[in-house]
Design a protein around this motif. Structure first.
Motif, PDB file in Angstrom:
ATOM      1  N   LEU A 157       6.117  -4.955  -5.088  1.00  0.00           N
ATOM      2  CA  LEU A 157       5.237  -4.165  -4.237  1.00  0.00           C
ATOM      3  C   LEU A 157       5.491  -2.688  -4.489  1.00  0.00           C
ATOM      4  O   LEU A 157       6.640  -2.246  -4.513  1.00  0.00           O
ATOM      5  N   GLY A 206       0.580  -1.434  -1.734  1.00  0.00           N
ATOM      6  CA  GLY A 206       0.519  -1.231  -0.300  1.00  0.00           C
ATOM      7  C   GLY A 206       0.185   0.218   0.002  1.00  0.00           C
ATOM      8  O   GLY A 206       0.621   1.129  -0.708  1.00  0.00           O
ATOM      9  N   LEU A 207      -0.603   0.438   1.044  1.00  0.00           N
ATOM     10  CA  LEU A 207      -0.919   1.779   1.536  1.00  0.00           C
ATOM     11  C   LEU A 207      -0.425   1.844   2.966  1.00  0.00           C
ATOM     12  O   LEU A 207      -0.794   1.019   3.796  1.00  0.00           O
ATOM     13  N   PHE A 208       0.434   2.838   3.253  1.00  0.00           N
ATOM     14  CA  PHE A 208       1.058   2.960   4.568  1.00  0.00           C
ATOM     15  C   PHE A 208       1.020   4.427   4.942  1.00  0.00           C
ATOM     16  O   PHE A 208       1.138   5.298   4.076  1.00  0.00           O
ATOM     17  N   PHE A 266      -3.035  -3.881   1.947  1.00  0.00           N
ATOM     18  CA  PHE A 266      -2.424  -4.504   0.775  1.00  0.00           C
ATOM     19  C   PHE A 266      -3.503  -4.945  -0.208  1.00  0.00           C
ATOM     20  O   PHE A 266      -4.574  -5.399   0.202  1.00  0.00           O
ATOM     21  N   THR A 293       4.427   0.756  -2.645  1.00  0.00           N
ATOM     22  CA  THR A 293       3.809   1.271  -1.426  1.00  0.00           C
ATOM     23  C   THR A 293       3.635   2.773  -1.556  1.00  0.00           C
ATOM     24  O   THR A 293       4.586   3.491  -1.840  1.00  0.00           O
ATOM     25  N   SER A 352      -3.775  -7.242   5.449  1.00  0.00           N
ATOM     26  CA  SER A 352      -3.920  -5.830   5.837  1.00  0.00           C
ATOM     27  C   SER A 352      -4.170  -5.707   7.325  1.00  0.00           C
ATOM     28  O   SER A 352      -4.713  -6.607   7.959  1.00  0.00           O
ATOM     29  N   VAL A 385      -1.705  -0.556   7.723  1.00  0.00           N
ATOM     30  CA  VAL A 385      -1.250  -0.847   6.374  1.00  0.00           C
ATOM     31  C   VAL A 385      -2.300  -1.681   5.648  1.00  0.00           C
ATOM     32  O   VAL A 385      -2.941  -2.539   6.256  1.00  0.00           O
ATOM     33  N   LEU A 422       5.891   5.793   6.755  1.00  0.00           N
ATOM     34  CA  LEU A 422       6.703   5.357   5.627  1.00  0.00           C
ATOM     35  C   LEU A 422       7.992   6.183   5.544  1.00  0.00           C
ATOM     36  O   LEU A 422       9.073   5.637   5.336  1.00  0.00           O
TER      37      LEU A 422
END
Length: 144
Positions: free
Chosen positions: A10, A51-53, A42, A12, A36, A40, A58
């Motif tokens: 992963l 992943g976007l957080f 995915f 992120t 998702s 967040v 983060l």
């Protein structure tokens, strides 16, 4: 301690707006996972997940300051089977809202590549590497 090689599962990215960034990556052709949530997102990238957080969240999770600007000392790579695919992918990224950072060109190591930045400035290199062909599953095959 295991003697198994590291296998990244992963990546992120800390982003300012999870939903806007997720929409950008969907415009690039990625499909958002049902795992998702609002905070967040995915995406399955064929053996590796993206992943976007939220950037602040983060940083808090890692216990580091959220500030910082400029070059983050890394880029992500999206390898392509040929030069035309590199050009098409960079064009696709710009049309999706990304910023062209460096137009594709023949590079010193014998390949062809260019760069775009996503909505949060994360650098993506789009490249054709004739010395590391892509497997059927589009993963990179490196010489031993």
């Amino acid at each position: 301690m295991s003697d198994q090689p590291i296998h990244i599962t992963l990546v992120t990215l800390g982003v300012d707006d999870v939903q806007a960034s997720a929409a950008f990556y969907e415009k690039l052709g990625l499909k958002r996972s049902s795992a998702s949530q609002e905070e967040v997102a995915f995406f399955d990238m064929g053996g590796l997940a993206l992943g976007l957080f939220g950037r602040e969240s983060l940083a808090l999770d890692a216990g580091v300051p959220a500030g910082g600007t400029g070059f983050n000392s890394f880029s992500l790579a999206w390898n392509q089977p040929d030069e035309a695919s590199v050009d098409a992918s960079l064009d696709r990224a710009v049309k999706a809202g990304g910023k062209l950072v460096k137009a594709a060109e023949k590079v010193f190591w014998g390949g062809y590549s260019g760069y775009f930045a996503d909505l949060d400035g994360h650098l993506w290199e789009v490249a054709h590497n004739p010395f590391a062909p892509l497997r059927e599953n589009r993963s990179m095959e490196l010489p031993e």
